[in-house]
Design a protein around this motif. Structure first.
Motif, PDB file in Angstrom:
ATOM      1  N   ASN A 132      41.078  66.899 112.699  1.00 50.12           N
ATOM      2  CA  ASN A 132      40.250  67.796 111.901  1.00 50.12           C
ATOM      3  C   ASN A 132      38.596  67.113 111.362  1.00 50.12           C
ATOM      4  O   ASN A 132      38.765  66.277 110.647  1.00 50.12           O
ATOM      5  CB  ASN A 132      40.779  68.405 110.665  1.00 50.12           C
ATOM      6  N   PRO A 133      37.657  67.490 112.427  1.00 51.32           N
ATOM      7  CA  PRO A 133      37.356  68.347 113.383  1.00 51.32           C
ATOM      8  C   PRO A 133      38.333  67.971 114.395  1.00 51.32           C
ATOM      9  O   PRO A 133      38.525  66.589 114.734  1.00 51.32           O
ATOM     10  CB  PRO A 133      36.050  68.460 113.788  1.00 51.32           C
ATOM     11  N   ASN A 134      38.915  68.997 115.266  1.00 54.35           N
ATOM     12  CA  ASN A 134      39.778  68.763 116.325  1.00 54.35           C
ATOM     13  C   ASN A 134      39.207  68.309 117.397  1.00 54.35           C
ATOM     14  O   ASN A 134      38.087  68.717 118.016  1.00 54.35           O
ATOM     15  CB  ASN A 134      40.605  70.115 116.602  1.00 54.35           C
ATOM     16  N   ASN A 135      39.696  67.223 118.091  1.00 56.69           N
ATOM     17  CA  ASN A 135      39.419  66.653 119.579  1.00 56.69           C
ATOM     18  C   ASN A 135      40.440  67.367 120.559  1.00 56.69           C
ATOM     19  O   ASN A 135      41.559  67.067 120.408  1.00 56.69           O
ATOM     20  CB  ASN A 135      39.422  65.339 119.355  1.00 56.69           C
ATOM     21  N   PRO A 136      40.251  68.176 121.402  1.00 60.48           N
ATOM     22  CA  PRO A 136      38.710  68.327 122.123  1.00 60.48           C
ATOM     23  C   PRO A 136      38.049  69.605 121.726  1.00 60.48           C
ATOM     24  O   PRO A 136      37.003  69.806 122.264  1.00 60.48           O
ATOM     25  CB  PRO A 136      39.115  68.778 123.512  1.00 60.48           C
ATOM     26  N   THR A 137      38.616  70.350 120.929  1.00 60.75           N
ATOM     27  CA  THR A 137      38.107  71.877 120.734  1.00 60.75           C
ATOM     28  C   THR A 137      36.756  71.902 119.562  1.00 60.75           C
ATOM     29  O   THR A 137      35.838  72.726 119.732  1.00 60.75           O
ATOM     30  CB  THR A 137      38.901  72.752 119.997  1.00 60.75           C
ATOM     31  N   GLY A 138      36.582  71.122 118.981  1.00 54.42           N
ATOM     32  CA  GLY A 138      35.581  70.908 117.722  1.00 54.42           C
ATOM     33  C   GLY A 138      35.776  71.768 116.303  1.00 54.42           C
ATOM     34  O   GLY A 138      35.065  71.954 115.643  1.00 54.42           O
ATOM     35  N   GLU A 139      37.124  72.384 116.520  1.00 56.46           N
ATOM     36  CA  GLU A 139      37.564  73.294 115.537  1.00 56.46           C
ATOM     37  C   GLU A 139      37.811  72.542 114.236  1.00 56.46           C
ATOM     38  O   GLU A 139      38.532  71.609 114.003  1.00 56.46           O
ATOM     39  CB  GLU A 139      38.757  74.047 115.930  1.00 56.46           C
ATOM     40  N   TRP A 267      35.242  77.276 123.915  1.00 55.12           N
ATOM     41  CA  TRP A 267      35.809  77.702 122.704  1.00 55.12           C
ATOM     42  C   TRP A 267      34.982  77.378 121.552  1.00 55.12           C
ATOM     43  O   TRP A 267      33.861  76.573 121.588  1.00 55.12           O
ATOM     44  CB  TRP A 267      37.019  76.868 122.843  1.00 55.12           C
ATOM     45  N   PRO A 268      35.094  78.278 120.606  1.00 53.32           N
ATOM     46  CA  PRO A 268      34.369  77.825 119.052  1.00 53.32           C
ATOM     47  C   PRO A 268      34.591  76.845 118.699  1.00 53.32           C
ATOM     48  O   PRO A 268      35.643  76.099 118.695  1.00 53.32           O
ATOM     49  CB  PRO A 268      34.985  79.079 118.356  1.00 53.32           C
ATOM     50  N   SER A 269      33.263  76.014 118.581  1.00 53.61           N
ATOM     51  CA  SER A 269      33.406  74.644 117.803  1.00 53.61           C
ATOM     52  C   SER A 269      32.534  74.620 116.636  1.00 53.61           C
ATOM     53  O   SER A 269      31.437  75.205 116.511  1.00 53.61           O
ATOM     54  CB  SER A 269      32.728  73.692 118.786  1.00 53.61           C
ATOM     55  N   ASP A 270      33.077  73.667 115.502  1.00 54.52           N
ATOM     56  CA  ASP A 270      32.232  73.411 114.189  1.00 54.52           C
ATOM     57  C   ASP A 270      31.638  72.396 114.353  1.00 54.52           C
ATOM     58  O   ASP A 270      30.976  71.687 113.325  1.00 54.52           O
ATOM     59  CB  ASP A 270      33.258  73.542 113.372  1.00 54.52           C
ATOM     60  N   LEU A 275      34.711  72.409 124.014  1.00 59.37           N
ATOM     61  CA  LEU A 275      35.608  72.628 125.048  1.00 59.37           C
ATOM     62  C   LEU A 275      35.271  73.784 126.114  1.00 59.37           C
ATOM     63  O   LEU A 275      35.097  74.864 125.438  1.00 59.37           O
ATOM     64  CB  LEU A 275      37.038  72.839 124.686  1.00 59.37           C
ATOM     65  N   VAL A 276      35.075  73.413 127.244  1.00 63.27           N
ATOM     66  CA  VAL A 276      34.631  74.531 128.275  1.00 63.27           C
ATOM     67  C   VAL A 276      35.635  74.828 129.058  1.00 63.27           C
ATOM     68  O   VAL A 276      36.300  73.746 129.770  1.00 63.27           O
ATOM     69  CB  VAL A 276      33.371  74.229 128.869  1.00 63.27           C
ATOM     70  N   GLU A 309      43.633  72.531 134.676  1.00 62.27           N
ATOM     71  CA  GLU A 309      42.794  71.974 135.335  1.00 62.27           C
ATOM     72  C   GLU A 309      41.500  72.631 135.553  1.00 62.27           C
ATOM     73  O   GLU A 309      40.330  72.035 136.021  1.00 62.27           O
ATOM     74  CB  GLU A 309      43.163  71.783 136.934  1.00 62.27           C
ATOM     75  N   HIS A 310      41.310  73.566 134.510  1.00 62.80           N
ATOM     76  CA  HIS A 310      39.853  74.288 134.433  1.00 62.80           C
ATOM     77  C   HIS A 310      39.060  73.961 133.149  1.00 62.80           C
ATOM     78  O   HIS A 310      38.110  74.407 133.186  1.00 62.80           O
ATOM     79  CB  HIS A 310      40.080  75.684 134.325  1.00 62.80           C
ATOM     80  N   PHE A 311      39.493  72.941 132.349  1.00 65.71           N
ATOM     81  CA  PHE A 311      38.779  72.621 131.208  1.00 65.71           C
ATOM     82  C   PHE A 311      38.345  71.336 131.111  1.00 65.71           C
ATOM     83  O   PHE A 311      38.399  70.364 131.779  1.00 65.71           O
ATOM     84  CB  PHE A 311      39.879  72.383 130.183  1.00 65.71           C
ATOM     85  N   PHE A 312      37.007  71.357 130.667  1.00 65.81           N
ATOM     86  CA  PHE A 312      36.142  69.963 130.504  1.00 65.81           C
ATOM     87  C   PHE A 312      35.572  69.941 129.118  1.00 65.81           C
ATOM     88  O   PHE A 312      35.559  70.882 128.540  1.00 65.81           O
ATOM     89  CB  PHE A 312      35.167  69.766 131.499  1.00 65.81           C
ATOM     90  N   ARG A 313      35.063  68.717 128.624  1.00 66.43           N
ATOM     91  CA  ARG A 313      34.480  68.685 127.449  1.00 66.43           C
ATOM     92  C   ARG A 313      33.206  68.095 127.360  1.00 66.43           C
ATOM     93  O   ARG A 313      33.162  66.952 128.232  1.00 66.43           O
ATOM     94  CB  ARG A 313      35.483  67.822 126.365  1.00 66.43           C
TER      95      ARG A 313
END
Length: 336
Positions: A132-139, A267-270, A275-276, A309-313
């Motif tokens: 928190n904040p989370n890796n990989p989303t940034g939430e 994805w929403p990120s703070d 994360l894309v 396999e579709h995600f990158f950061r």
């Protein structure tokens, strides 16, 4: 996980722009370089068995006692120390997230239970791990929600990795607040805050009873002398004052530029990283193209549990570098 993290520029010949680790790369280390050069003679002697002097400085900064601070060889050592201290437990890990929590737990005999919602904790499981904040989303999870969860589950220990706490404007638990709970352990990273991943420097804050248990597991001299010296310098320096407001504003611009290409969701990120998800094509192929053809490094996020396999950061850098990334992804999209 020795392989599969970001910042693997060593695999490529000519990386010019690095988006792959969640570090903002544009800081001036000249003062730190000079300071460490002046301290080179100190490598002739052993460092403190535990970095007492640096723990004292951090304790004073956060209005804690030294018994409530434990400096480690990066946040990763902290993760493995905690897993070792509470070996053979059931650990619930909020997913998707940093793989080292699960790796450290499995190494020390934990049963790992993935969870996806703090409102539905498993009936069994003494340890709850979250970033928190989370890796990989940034939430960022809401502070009030986390505090309520902690109070409602006094029998559980909450390990909260706040390595990216500097890169958000949302409210988080402070070290002082966390130390007042008997069941909360916070992880912190000087690596991320000061962009010094090669030095490996982090710390734990918690109540003295929990930290006493953790300290008994650590080996002496785990934090080297130059890292300790760097820690003192970094905490006393004013040259690392990144404007988070401007960085997050640039993140929003980068998000809009990427979305304008089409073919991806973000994805929403703070925080400054995000994360894309590609609608078509594989992140590994995009990474290879950017690295070999454009000199740009991104993080293939397909090996995070719960992702594919579709995600990158990526982590936001300067406007010029961000524009270069967008144009390069656009070229790859047209080629694909």
């Amino acid at each position: 996980m020795i392989e599969g993290h970001g910042d693997d520029a060593y695999k490529y010949k000519a990386i010019k722009i690095n988006f792959s680790s969640n570090v903002y790369n544009h800081v001036d280390h000249s003062g730190l370089h000079q300071h460490l050069f002046q301290q080179m003679e100190s490598i002739r002697t052993y460092p403190e068995p535990e970095p007492y002097s640096l723990e004292k400085v951090l304790a004073e900064r956060f209005h804690l006692s030294s018994e409530e601070v434990c400096v480690t060889n990066g946040a990763t050592e902290a993760i493995y120390l905690i897993a070792q201290t509470f070996r053979n437990q059931i650990s619930a890990i909020l997913m998707p997230t940093f793989s080292e929590y699960a790796d450290a737990c499995r190494l020390h005999g934990h049963k790992v239970v993935p969870i996806y919602n703090l409102n539905r904790l498993p009936d069994r499981g003494r340890l709850i791990w979250l970033c928190n904040p989370n890796n990989p989303t940034g939430e960022v999870r809401e502070k009030e929600v986390l505090t309520a969860c902690i109070k409602q589950n006094p029998q559980r220990i909450f390990i909260m990795d706040q390595s990216y706490e500097f890169f958000t404007q949302k409210a988080l638990l402070t070290a002082k607040e966390a130390a007042e709970f008997p069941n909360v352990i916070l992880l912190h990273s000087m690596t991320k805050r000061f962009a010094v991943p090669g030095l490996r420097l982090g710390y734990i804050t918690a109540c003295k009873e929990l930290l006493h248990e953790i300290r008994t597991q650590r080996m002496p001299w785990s934090v080297n002398q130059l890292a300790i010296e760097a820690g003192h310098y970094l905490l006393s320096s004013s040259q690392y004052d990144i404007d988070i407001y401007l960085l997050l504003r640039e993140k929003k611009r980068l998000v809009q530029s990427l979305l304008s290409i089409g073919g991806m969701e973000i994805w929403p990120s703070d925080t400054h990283y995000m994360l894309v998800q590609l609608r078509m094509g594989k992140a590994a192929a995009l990474k290879e193209y950017l690295a070999t053809e454009q000199g740009i490094l991104i993080r293939d996020a397909s090996n995070f549990e719960g992702l594919n396999e579709h995600f990158f950061r990526i982590a936001t850098q300067t406007p010029e570098e961000n524009d270069k990334l967008v144009e390069s992804i656009k070229k790859w999209t047209y080629m694909y």
